[in-house]
Scaffold this motif. Structure first.
Motif, PDB file in Angstrom:
ATOM      1  N   ARG A 284      28.169 -16.443 -10.480  1.00 39.39           N
ATOM      2  CA  ARG A 284      27.937 -15.013 -10.212  1.00 39.39           C
ATOM      3  C   ARG A 284      29.073 -14.422  -9.389  1.00 39.39           C
ATOM      4  NH1 ARG A 284      23.572 -12.582 -11.800  1.00 39.39           N
ATOM      5  NH2 ARG A 284      21.541 -13.599 -11.997  1.00 39.39           N
TER       6      ARG A 284
ATOM      7  N   SER B 200      16.062 -22.228  -4.180  1.00 37.68           N
ATOM      8  CA  SER B 200      16.946 -23.056  -4.981  1.00 37.68           C
ATOM      9  C   SER B 200      16.875 -22.601  -6.429  1.00 37.68           C
ATOM     10  CB  SER B 200      16.558 -24.528  -4.851  1.00 37.68           C
ATOM     11  OG  SER B 200      15.248 -24.711  -5.346  1.00 37.68           O
TER      12      SER B 200
ATOM     13  N   TRP C 120      18.878 -21.472 -10.315  1.00 39.67           N
ATOM     14  CA  TRP C 120      19.678 -20.352 -10.821  1.00 39.67           C
ATOM     15  C   TRP C 120      19.089 -19.001 -10.412  1.00 39.67           C
ATOM     16  CZ3 TRP C 120      23.780 -18.033 -12.683  1.00 39.67           C
ATOM     17  CH2 TRP C 120      23.625 -16.829 -13.357  1.00 39.67           C
TER      18      TRP C 120
ATOM     19  N   GLY D 220      25.248 -21.749  -9.613  1.00 37.72           N
ATOM     20  CA  GLY D 220      24.934 -20.415 -10.125  1.00 37.72           C
ATOM     21  C   GLY D 220      25.585 -19.324  -9.287  1.00 37.72           C
ATOM     22  N   SER D 221      25.614 -19.523  -7.974  1.00 41.24           N
ATOM     23  CA  SER D 221      26.235 -18.514  -7.107  1.00 41.24           C
ATOM     24  C   SER D 221      27.751 -18.489  -7.315  1.00 41.24           C
ATOM     25  CB  SER D 221      25.900 -18.793  -5.639  1.00 41.24           C
ATOM     26  OG  SER D 221      24.518 -18.626  -5.411  1.00 41.24           O
TER      27      SER D 221
ATOM     28  N   ALA E 234      20.444 -17.671  -7.260  1.00 40.63           N
ATOM     29  CA  ALA E 234      21.902 -17.563  -7.132  1.00 40.63           C
ATOM     30  C   ALA E 234      22.306 -16.137  -6.764  1.00 40.63           C
ATOM     31  CB  ALA E 234      22.569 -17.984  -8.438  1.00 40.63           C
ATOM     32  N   SER E 235      23.342 -16.029  -5.928  1.00 37.57           N
ATOM     33  CA  SER E 235      23.793 -14.716  -5.471  1.00 37.57           C
ATOM     34  C   SER E 235      25.316 -14.689  -5.384  1.00 37.57           C
ATOM     35  CB  SER E 235      23.194 -14.434  -4.089  1.00 37.57           C
ATOM     36  OG  SER E 235      24.027 -13.563  -3.362  1.00 37.57           O
TER      37      SER E 235
ATOM     38  N   CYS F 203      35.394 -16.575  -4.480  1.00 34.58           N
ATOM     39  CA  CYS F 203      33.959 -16.479  -4.126  1.00 34.58           C
ATOM     40  C   CYS F 203      33.755 -15.774  -2.793  1.00 34.58           C
ATOM     41  CB  CYS F 203      33.332 -17.867  -4.098  1.00 34.58           C
ATOM     42  SG  CYS F 203      33.187 -18.625  -5.734  1.00 34.58           S
TER      43      CYS F 203
ATOM     44  N   LEU G  55      21.339 -23.211  -7.278  1.00 37.71           N
ATOM     45  CA  LEU G  55      21.716 -22.205  -6.288  1.00 37.71           C
ATOM     46  C   LEU G  55      23.227 -22.119  -6.103  1.00 37.71           C
ATOM     47  CD1 LEU G  55      20.943 -20.223  -3.917  1.00 37.71           C
ATOM     48  CD2 LEU G  55      21.107 -22.231  -2.436  1.00 37.71           C
ATOM     49  N   ILE G  56      23.875 -23.277  -5.900  1.00 39.33           N
ATOM     50  CA  ILE G  56      25.301 -23.254  -5.574  1.00 39.33           C
ATOM     51  C   ILE G  56      26.153 -23.019  -6.818  1.00 39.33           C
ATOM     52  CG2 ILE G  56      27.215 -24.554  -4.559  1.00 39.33           C
ATOM     53  CD1 ILE G  56      25.108 -23.798  -2.493  1.00 39.33           C
TER      54      ILE G  56
END
Lengths: 287, 287
Positions: B17, B130, B132, B13-14, B135-136, B168, B10-11
Motif C-alpha cells: 500500500r 494483523s 491484509w 500489505g502495508s 494494512a496501511s 514507505c 499487516l507488514i
C-alpha cells in the motif's frame, strides 16, 4: 447531599464534575460541593469554573455540615488525612467518610483505630494525566467502584457511598478490604512493578541510547505505568507490600521458566515455546 | 523497480500500500508489485483492490524478474522461505532479497549459508491488528527501518533496500544484525515476555475471575503484547533466545530487589520505595 472532597486532582476533580454534570436535567437538585486540597490550586480553579460551591481555606471548614466526606488522595496522604480528621477540633457531626485510594486494608484499619465512621472506596478508573485540569465527568462511567465497608458498618452509611458511585455513573461492587487488596495486587500493582522493572532492566544499561531509538508501541505501552505519579506508586507499594510481594514472586516463577526454555541445552524447543504463547493467548481470549 | 512480496499480511500489505499510495503524483512511476502468500487470501484481495499488479500461484513465479524480493513473514517462516528460494528451480536473476522479521542474526546466517544475495531488514512498526485488511500506507511513516547488510554486501544491494524503506516513508537505520538483535531483545522482546509472564502469574490463579473484574487500563496496556501473533512470538523467542534470556535475567534482578524492598523486616522503607520510583520516572523523562 452536602459533599466535601479533600484533594481535587484527577479523581477528586472528576467526582466533582460528575456530580455536577451527569444529571443535567436536575440543576440545584440537592447536591452541594465543598472542596479543599493542600495546594488550593484545584479548588480555586473549580470554584471559578462553577464546578464546586465553596473552596474553604482548610480541611476542618470544608467538612463542616457535610453528609459525605471523600478523601481523594494517594494512600499515604489518606492516612495523614484520617489522622487530621480525628483531631478534636474537627466537627464531623453525622458525616460518613470514604476514600478513593488504590489500597484499602491499611486505610480502613487506620480509620477504625481513629474511631471514624468510614466506608472504604476505590473507583477503578484512571488516566495518563493528572490534576484538576484532567478531570472528566465521564471518568467513572460504567466502571467498577469498589465499596469496602467494615463488617459492622451501618447500612445507611454504605448506601451514601454507593449513591455517590452511582451518581458518578459507576457500578458499585461490594468487597472486603482484604479481598480488594489481593485482587488489585494482581491486576493493577503487579503490572505497575513489571513496568518499573522493565525500565530498571533496560534503562540503566550502557547501551540505553542505542536501544531506545528502536522503541516502538510495545515499549511505550509497557512503560506507561512507570511514568505514573510517584506518590501514588509509593503509597501502593507501602500499603499493599505483602500481597504485592506474593504476586511478584509468582511473576518470578514464570520468568524463571522462560529462562529455562530459552537456555535449554541444544537450543529452544519450538513446540514448547509455541505452547506457552498459545496458553497465554487462550487465557486472555475472554478479556 | 519490480518488487516481489512473499507474505501479504499487516507488514507485507502495508509495504504494498505504501509503495502504491505514498507517491500519489507519480502513478505508474516504475514500481510494479507481485505478491504471494501461503493462503493466497491477501494477494487475491490486494489484486482485486488494484493494490498489486499480480498474484502468481507460487513463490517461484512471483520472484521471476524481480529486482527486490521482500520476505514479509515471521522469523521461522522466513527461514523456510530462504530454504525454498535457494532451490535450483527458483530463478532469482539479479534480485536482492530482504526481509522484515523481528530478529536478524539467524535469518542473515541462513541466507549466507544458502548463498543468497541478502540484506536484512526490520521496519520498527506494528499494530494490534494483523492481516491484509489491517494494512496501511502510513504504517512506516517516520519510523526507523533497520537495514542489516553483511559486511561484504554490495553498496548497490543495500541501496535497493534503503530505497524501499524511504519509499514507505521510513527512516533507514544501518545496524549490524547482532547489534539489532541485542537492542530489540531489550526494547521489544523483553516487554513481550513480561506481558506474557504477567498473564501467566495472574491468569492461572484460582481467583482469576474475581481479579479480572477489577481490571482497568493498566492491565489492558500490560497484556496487549501477550495477545499478539503466536507464530511471531514463537519465532522471536526461538531466534533471539540468548539475548532475550540475558534481558530476562536483568528483569529478574530488578524484581528480586523489589521483593527485598517489599519484605523488608519491620515493613517497607517509604523513602527507599519513593527513590526507586523517582529514578525510573527520571530515566523515562526523555522518552
Amino acid at each position: 447531599v452536602r459533599l466535601a472532597i479533600l484533594g481535587l486532582g484527577l479523581i477528586g476533580g472528576s467526582i466533582a464534575r460528575a456530580v455536577r454534570e451527569r444529571a443535567p436535567g436536575e440543576p440545584g437538585d440537592g447536591w452541594s460541593i465543598a472542596a479543599w486540597s493542600p495546594s488550593g490550586v484545584g479548588p480555586a480553579a473549580a470554584a471559578a469554573a462553577g464546578a464546586i460551591d465553596a473552596a474553604p481555606a482548610n480541611m476542618a471548614e470544608t467538612v463542616v455540615g457535610a453528609d459525605l466526606v471523600v478523601l481523594a488522595a494517594p494512600p499515604l496522604a489518606c492516612l495523614g488525612m484520617l489522622d487530621a480528621l480525628a483531631s478534636p477540633e474537627v466537627r464531623l457531626d453525622d458525616a460518613v467518610l470514604t476514600d478513593v485510594a488504590s489500597t484499602k486494608e491499611a486505610i480502613v484499619a487506620r480509620a477504625t483505630d481513629r474511631g471514624l465512621p468510614f466506608v472504604g472506596g476505590h473507583p477503578m478508573a484512571g488516566s495518563d494525566r493528572s490534576g484538576w485540569a484532567a478531570a472528566s465527568a465521564d471518568l467513572f462511567a460504567d466502571r467498577p467502584w469498589v465499596v469496602a465497608p467494615l463488617p459492622d458498618a451501618p447500612a445507611e452509611a454504605v448506601e451514601r457511598v454507593e449513591a455517590l458511585a452511582r451518581r458518578c455513573g459507576a457500578v458499585p461492587v461490594r468487597m472486603a478490604a482484604a479481598d480488594h487488596d489481593r485482587a488489585v495486587a494482581a491486576v493493577s500493582h503487579l503490572p505497575l512493578l513489571l513496568s518499573v522493572a522493565l525500565v530498571e532492566a533496560v534503562g540503566a544499561g550502557a547501551d540505553r541510547e542505542d536501544v531506545l531509538r528502536l522503541a516502538a508501541s510495545g515499549w511505550r505501552d509497557m512503560t506507561r505505568l512507570a511514568h505514573g505519579d510517584v506518590e501514588m506508586s509509593t503509597g501502593i507499594a507501602a500499603t499493599n507490600a505483602r500481597n504485592l510481594a506474593g504476586r511478584v514472586r509468582e511473576a518470578r516463577v514464570a520468568l524463571d521458566q522462560w529462562i529455562e526454555e530459552l537456555e535449554r541445552e541444544g537450543g529452544p524447543d519450538i513446540d514448547s515455546l509455541r505452547e506457552r504463547f498459545v496458553t497465554v493467548r487462550d487465557a486472555l481470549a475472554g478479556d
